[in-house]
Design an enzyme around this catalytic site. Structure first.
Site, PDB file in Angstrom:
ATOM      1  N   THR B  41      12.724  10.824  -2.049  1.00 41.03           N
ATOM      2  CA  THR B  41      11.557  11.692  -1.915  1.00 41.03           C
ATOM      3  C   THR B  41      11.125  11.683  -0.459  1.00 41.03           C
ATOM      4  OG1 THR B  41       9.554  12.430  -3.033  1.00 41.03           O
ATOM      5  CG2 THR B  41       9.609  10.106  -2.433  1.00 41.03           C
ATOM      6  N   CYS B  47       0.170  10.659  -0.604  1.00 43.24           N
ATOM      7  CA  CYS B  47       0.810  10.516  -1.914  1.00 43.24           C
ATOM      8  C   CYS B  47       1.394   9.105  -2.035  1.00 43.24           C
ATOM      9  CB  CYS B  47       1.953  11.503  -2.070  1.00 43.24           C
ATOM     10  SG  CYS B  47       1.449  13.224  -2.038  1.00 43.24           S
ATOM     11  N   HIS B  64       6.706  10.493  -7.460  1.00 45.32           N
ATOM     12  CA  HIS B  64       5.972  10.924  -6.259  1.00 45.32           C
ATOM     13  C   HIS B  64       4.668  11.561  -6.738  1.00 45.32           C
ATOM     14  CE1 HIS B  64       6.170  13.297  -2.167  1.00 45.32           C
ATOM     15  NE2 HIS B  64       4.922  13.123  -2.557  1.00 45.32           N
TER      16      HIS B  64
END
Lengths: 283, 178
Positions: B41, B47, B64
């Protein structure tokens, strides 16, 4: 080093065409008349052909091809035309890889597009929405344009110093750029726009997007500041020191937003990502 | 005169096959038992990225998540549970169990949650995401094997499904193992 010295050294920067400059001038003065806009765009053959090409692309699914700009305005509307013109004008500079910041090709473009979208979302939602959506969009799109110039001056050695500086607590990317180069990407961006004779309204938005002036009233920089922070949290956040940015609580309050609104804005911005990501710069 | 050619120590005659990248988008999750792949990711800012790996079953997952709490929009949470920590985390564990992973064997690593220079604490998403993950793991009696959270840099995360190694990349730096 001064901002204009760095700009003088930067070769191969795509300068916006005279049509783009007069279009933005008209929008800033709020005397943009529909026919005049069409006239200005029609005079620029490169931009006109890009608009017609985009209109006739499969996404709009038109039965008969569009052949003139006034038809195009009817079909896809003013704001979409404005976005196409801005893509044609600034996409070439904003989609480049910026090795000085470890930013890959198209990465800054994606962040710029998302910031532009968030600027429009906020300007439409807040009661303080005195900023024209087209200007808001443009301000968000070009807020980091100075990074293109700064990146060229960031040699591996300077980049190393920059990274050491931002690892110190409380040190912003902007302050680190100043310490290393004597100027920062906001100042260089503003200087570039002034050189291109873009309206003062936009120059203010770019110059102060990290230190917005929100009193006595909301300015473009207030909007761009908050939209930039939201875009970092809702999309990709490319390059060195992307979170080493000082936030300005007064800007959030001036836009009539609260903490809960910010999370909702991040979610709404995320929803536009798929649409935004589809808009690659094709040169 | 003669010259002896000796290969360098640990010389490898065959280059390793590059790993296949299975890309996890924002607000998304992937679980897999394909040992020739890695879960990736990109550019985690505020995040959070959570990896789980069962070294026996060779099953791994990468989440994620963007926001801490699904209460902000329950419809959205139903459609996209992986956007939120509170709905995404359990869903990832269940996906790993479905592939043969066992809770007792799962190795859990955690990164992300970058913060702006935010004296007035107006953008607390990164901090709140980290609190949400830590709280949820603690309530379920799950221990973290490694973590790297906060800071002002975005992170790219890779989970190697062959061995559970988690690699982090920060723009402008060499990648390193978490």
């Amino acid at each position: 080093m001064k901002a204009d010295e760095l700009i003088a050294k930067a070769k191969n920067l795509q300068v916006p065409s005279p049509a783009v400059v007069s279009l933005l001038g008209m929008l800033a003065e709020e005397e943009a008349d529909n026919e005049e806009i069409i006239q200005v765009i029609t005079r620029d053959s490169v931009i006109s052909s890009k608009i017609l090409g985009s209109c006739n692309a499969a996404v709009y699914g038109l039965a008969t091809p569009v052949t003139s700009i006034d038809q195009a305005v009817l079909y896809i509307g003013h704001s979409e035309i404005h976005r196409l013109v801005m893509t044609a004008a600034f996409g070439g500079v904003l989609n480049q890889a910026l090795p000085g910041y470890a930013i890959g090709e198209q990465e800054l473009w994606q962040h710029s597009l998302l910031t532009a979208h968030v600027c429009v979302i906020i300007s439409e939602r807040t009661p303080h929405g005195v900023i024209d959506p087209a200007i808001a969009y443009t301000g968000g799109l070009i807020h980091d344009i100075g990074k293109n110039v700064i990146s060229r001056a960031l040699t591996p050695e300077f980049q190393g110093t920059l990274m050491e500086l931002i690892e110190q607590p409380g040190h912003s990317l902007l302050a680190a750029e100043r310490a290393v180069l004597g100027t920062d990407h906001a100042e260089v961006g503003a200087c570039l726009l002034r050189k291109w004779r873009l309206p003062e309204l936009l120059i203010e938005g770019v110059a102060h997007h990290h230190k917005p002036a929100s009193r006595p009233n909301v300015k473009l920089s207030t909007l761009v500041h908050v939209a930039d922070l939201i875009a970092h949290q809702a999309g990709n956040s490319p390059g060195i020191g992307s979170y080493a940015a000082q936030t300005d609580a007064a800007a959030v309050t001036a836009l009539g937003l609260e903490a809960a609104d910010l999370e909702k804005l991040v979610m709404d911005a995320y929803d536009t990502l798929a649409e935004v990501a589809g808009k690659r710069v094709v040169s | 005169m003669s010259i002896t050619l000796t290969p360098p120590p640990n010389h490898r005659w065959v280059a390793p096959t590059p790993k296949k990248n299975l890309i996890v988008g924002m607000g998304d999750m992937l679980a897999s038992n394909d040992v020739s792949s890695q879960l990736v990711t990109y550019s985690l800012g505020s995040c959070v990225g959570i990896t789980i790996y069962d070294p026996v079953a060779k099953v791994g997952g990468l989440l994620h998540a963007m926001l801490p709490d699904s209460a902000i929009n329950l419809d959205r949470a139903a459609a996209r549970p992986y956007m939120f920590v509170d709905t995404g985390l359990p869903a990832m564990f269940h996906a790993a169990y479905a592939l043969g992973g066992a809770k007792a064997r799962l190795v859990i690593k955690f990164c992300g949650g970058a913060q702006f220079l935010d004296d007035k604490k107006i953008f607390r998403i990164g901090e709140r995401n980290v609190e949400a993950v830590m709280g949820m793991l603690a309530r379920n009696g799950v221990r973290l094997a490694a973590s790297e959270t906060g800071g002002h840099a975005s992170r790219t995360v890779r989970l190697d499904l062959a061995n559970g190694n988690v690699t982090l990349e920060i723009p402008g730096k060499q990648s390193y193992l978490l």
